[in-house]
Design an enzyme around this catalytic site. Structure first.
Site, mmCIF file in Angstrom:
data_model
loop_
_atom_site.group_PDB
_atom_site.id
_atom_site.type_symbol
_atom_site.label_atom_id
_atom_site.label_comp_id
_atom_site.label_asym_id
_atom_site.label_seq_id
_atom_site.Cartn_x
_atom_site.Cartn_y
_atom_site.Cartn_z
ATOM 1 N N ARG A 160 1.029 2.391 9.554
ATOM 2 C CA ARG A 160 0.705 3.251 8.408
ATOM 3 C C ARG A 160 -0.109 2.454 7.398
ATOM 4 O O ARG A 160 0.191 1.289 7.134
ATOM 5 C CB ARG A 160 2.021 3.749 7.776
ATOM 6 C CG ARG A 160 1.863 4.580 6.541
ATOM 7 C CD ARG A 160 3.179 5.246 6.155
ATOM 8 N NE ARG A 160 4.114 4.348 5.515
ATOM 9 C CZ ARG A 160 4.306 4.247 4.198
ATOM 10 N NH1 ARG A 160 3.604 4.994 3.365
ATOM 11 N NH2 ARG A 160 5.192 3.419 3.692
ATOM 12 N N TRP A 215 -3.536 -2.455 -4.894
ATOM 13 C CA TRP A 215 -4.659 -1.751 -4.276
ATOM 14 C C TRP A 215 -4.241 -0.935 -3.052
ATOM 15 O O TRP A 215 -5.006 -0.104 -2.589
ATOM 16 C CB TRP A 215 -5.760 -2.753 -3.867
ATOM 17 C CG TRP A 215 -5.252 -3.956 -3.112
ATOM 18 C CD1 TRP A 215 -5.017 -5.191 -3.626
ATOM 19 C CD2 TRP A 215 -4.878 -4.016 -1.729
ATOM 20 N NE1 TRP A 215 -4.520 -6.021 -2.650
ATOM 21 C CE2 TRP A 215 -4.436 -5.330 -1.472
ATOM 22 C CE3 TRP A 215 -4.892 -3.106 -0.671
ATOM 23 C CZ2 TRP A 215 -3.991 -5.752 -0.219
ATOM 24 C CZ3 TRP A 215 -4.447 -3.515 0.578
ATOM 25 C CH2 TRP A 215 -4.011 -4.817 0.796
ATOM 26 N N GLU A 245 8.206 -5.157 -8.060
ATOM 27 C CA GLU A 245 8.285 -4.737 -6.658
ATOM 28 C C GLU A 245 7.355 -5.682 -5.904
ATOM 29 O O GLU A 245 6.140 -5.539 -5.957
ATOM 30 C CB GLU A 245 7.859 -3.270 -6.558
ATOM 31 C CG GLU A 245 8.365 -2.588 -5.316
ATOM 32 C CD GLU A 245 7.313 -2.564 -4.233
ATOM 33 O OE1 GLU A 245 7.327 -3.514 -3.401
ATOM 34 O OE2 GLU A 245 6.507 -1.636 -4.210
ATOM 35 N N LEU A 246 7.949 -6.660 -5.233
ATOM 36 C CA LEU A 246 7.152 -7.783 -4.704
ATOM 37 C C LEU A 246 7.039 -7.719 -3.179
ATOM 38 O O LEU A 246 7.161 -6.663 -2.589
ATOM 39 C CB LEU A 246 7.772 -9.089 -5.206
ATOM 40 C CG LEU A 246 7.996 -9.122 -6.737
ATOM 41 C CD1 LEU A 246 8.651 -10.409 -7.185
ATOM 42 C CD2 LEU A 246 6.678 -8.907 -7.485
ATOM 43 N N GLY A 295 3.197 -6.095 -6.464
ATOM 44 C CA GLY A 295 2.234 -7.055 -5.919
ATOM 45 C C GLY A 295 2.952 -8.247 -5.335
ATOM 46 O O GLY A 295 4.109 -8.162 -4.922
ATOM 47 N N CYS A 315 4.226 -2.778 1.628
ATOM 48 C CA CYS A 315 5.248 -3.821 1.416
ATOM 49 C C CYS A 315 6.444 -3.601 2.329
ATOM 50 O O CYS A 315 7.218 -4.515 2.550
ATOM 51 C CB CYS A 315 5.751 -3.787 -0.025
ATOM 52 S SG CYS A 315 4.459 -4.004 -1.201
ATOM 53 N N GLU A 357 4.132 -12.526 5.003
ATOM 54 C CA GLU A 357 3.930 -11.071 4.977
ATOM 55 C C GLU A 357 2.562 -10.782 5.600
ATOM 56 O O GLU A 357 1.534 -11.202 5.072
ATOM 57 C CB GLU A 357 3.979 -10.583 3.518
ATOM 58 C CG GLU A 357 3.999 -9.093 3.402
ATOM 59 C CD GLU A 357 4.118 -8.610 1.951
ATOM 60 O OE1 GLU A 357 3.755 -9.378 1.029
ATOM 61 O OE2 GLU A 357 4.566 -7.477 1.742
HETATM 62 C C1 SIN Z 1 4.365 -0.386 -1.182
HETATM 63 O O1 SIN Z 1 3.751 -0.799 -0.229
HETATM 64 O O2 SIN Z 1 4.656 -1.093 -2.145
HETATM 65 C C2 SIN Z 1 4.803 1.036 -1.314
HETATM 66 C C3 SIN Z 1 4.947 1.695 -0.052
HETATM 67 C C4 SIN Z 1 5.512 3.062 -0.158
HETATM 68 O O3 SIN Z 1 5.902 3.575 -1.224
HETATM 69 O O4 SIN Z 1 5.594 3.650 0.906
#
Ligand code: SIN
Length: 495
Positions: free
Chosen positions: A295, A167, A267-268, A245, A301, A397
């Site tokens: 940001r 999301w 992509e965790l 996620g 992530c 996180e």
């Molecule tokens: C992410 O938060 O997974 C992607 C962030 C990004 O591409 O800048």
């Protein structure tokens, strides 16, 4: 409701981009046969329902896999240049509707409108990049060591793919997966987050409009993700899952995918260290922290999860940060002057409060806390300093606009602290010493390092992590490899 929100949302109900929301987009059964269920999308700012979409169940998932499997032969045989043209047309169309799409993203996520516009521009780049890559799928030929045959190595599309998207960037993360998957010649089933299904809805409409054939792309919006992913991953026809996620969900998907050895890209979570050495430029370091931390309301992530300042520079950096964080305007993403938007929901809000409490209980001091609107899922932009290097927040996180700062003395100590995490996604190093920059960047266990920058996301870079941050890469030339499999042909020349 503020007047800017009202003005932006004025065309919402009649928007062509949101037509047929309740019937869903996929070829097959349109609804869960048990009862036409729907999913309500609510604004994290006002709490109001802003749209209703189809709520797919297992039957829909399997119907989508049927069509994805059936469409695979034709789509993979479509010429690379045709696939490239379609993706290029999608790129052009997205740019045409960029402002309208940004409003949709702002409404469903609560992020600042300017950031939503940035997300559209960022996501659109993946469509263009992989249009360009579609015609560059190479291979190689080598002579066998005995000289008697040629080894021809070629790439083939992996097969029907399940793309599960988050999301926090509901458009860009879908584009980053769907573009290489289609460019490589695969069919896809997209399962967006139930919190933000609208941006992916628009992207799928655009793809169909510009010529992606029926069955090649399906969208399953659902409140029951396990009812979608379980049956799909238990079916040997599905050959790939790409997920962005949490590490917990990634682990479950990885196990499910292993039943039929489906390829995975995961992509965790992240726990990025942001290290500033004494010799760094203070202004640049502060700018980097503001970007890497705030940001997207801190919901990335790759956000700076742990900020480490060397003792000699700490006061100067903290003085500027205190002023800047306190001055951030946390507000409705549609509001004039908003710097930080809402977080996604009340759980995210509560988690941020707990982070601050834990940091303070461990000896941290709140140096800045911005004001927030009275209602809505807002979190004050907060700066907590003086948290011990051995932090009680290990592996947590934050995913919100809360900056946690610790002070360190030497390089060895900070590298050890930076690596004291299960995660390994992003990291940041600020220093004027080139040798140190290279040394520290290579000592930190992370898939990505920013040297003297707080922004590492780039269409031309392979985005991804190591350890509990997952496997696989997205973006760049490497990103398309995730959607290909290799085979080789041994050619013995005729005599
Ligand atoms: C992410 O938060 O997974 C992607 C962030 C990004 O591409 O800048």
């Amino acid at each position: 409701m503020n007047s800017r929100r009202e003005a932006q949302m004025a065309g919402w109900a009649s928007s062509e981009l949101l037509r047929n929301l309740e019937t869903g987009i996929h070829v097959g059964s349109w609804r869960d046969p048990e009862g036409a269920r729907t999913l309500a999308v609510t604004s994290p700012v006002t709490g109001e329902e802003i749209a209703t979409v189809a709520d797919a169940g297992e039957a829909d998932a399997l119907a989508a896999l049927d069509v994805a499997t059936a469409a695979m032969a034709d789509w993979s045989a479509t010429s690379p240049i045709r696939r490239a043209d379609i993706l290029m047309a999608a790129h052009a169309r997205i740019l045409e509707i960029a402002d309208e799409l940004a409003v949709i993203i702002c409404a469903e996520t609560g992020k600042v409108l300017a950031e939503a516009k940035g997300e559209v521009a960022y996501g659109a780049q993946y469509l263009r990049w992989y249009a360009e890559e579609a015609v560059r799928l190479g291979g190689r030929i080598t002579k066998a060591p005995d000289g008697n045959s040629d080894i021809v190595v070629e790439s083939r599309p992996v097969g029907p793919c399940l793309l599960i998207t988050p999301w926090n960037f509901p458009f860009a993360m879908v584009a980053r997966k769907v573009a290489p998957a289609l460019a490589a010649g695969n069919t896809v089933i997209i399962k967006p987050s139930e919190l933000t299904p609208l941006a992916s809805y628009v992207l799928v409409q655009v793809l169909l409009e510009v010529g992606v054939p029926a069955g090649v792309v399906s969208l399953l919006t659902t409140t029951r993700p396990a009812e979608i992913s379980g049956p799909l991953l238990s079916d040997a026809r599905l050959r790939k899952v790409s997920f962005t996620g949490s590490t917990g969900v990634g682990r479950v998907l990885h196990e499910l995918a292993s039943a039929h050895f489906a390829k995975t890209s995961l992509e965790l979570g992240g726990d990025a260290p942001f290290v500033v050495f004494d010799d760094a430029d203070v202004d640049r370091a502060v700018e980097g922290i503001m970007l890497a931390k705030f940001r997207n309301s801190g919901q990335t992530c790759v956000a700076a999860n742990r900020i480490y300042l060397q003792r000699g520079i700490a006061d100067a950096v903290l003085a500027q940060l205190t002023e800047k964080v306190g001055a951030l305007t946390v507000a409705d993403g549609f509001a004039d002057g908003a710097d930080v938007g809402a977080v996604i929901d009340s759980r995210a809000q509560a988690k941020c409060s707990e982070v601050v409490e834990t940091a303070v209980a461990a000896g941290g001091k709140v140096l800045a806390r911005s004001a927030v609107p009275d209602t809505g899922c807002f979190v004050p932009a907060t700066l907590v300093a003086g948290v011990p290097l051995e932090s009680p927040l290990r592996d947590l996180e934050i995913f919100g606009p809360v900056a946690i700062v610790s002070v360190f003395d030497d390089e060895k100590e900070v590298v050890a602290a930076a690596n004291d995490t299960s995660y390994g996604l992003a990291s940041y190093v600020f220093t004027a010493d080139l040798d140190r920059a290279n040394r520290v960047a290579r000592s930190i266990d992370a898939g990505m390092v920013g040297i003297n920058t707080g922004l590492i996301s780039n269409v031309a870079a392979p985005f991804g992590g190591i350890k509990a941050s997952g496997v696989g890469r997205e973006g760049a030339a490497e990103g398309i490899e995730e959607y290909l499999i290799l085979r080789y042909v041994n050619v013995v020349p005729g005599r």
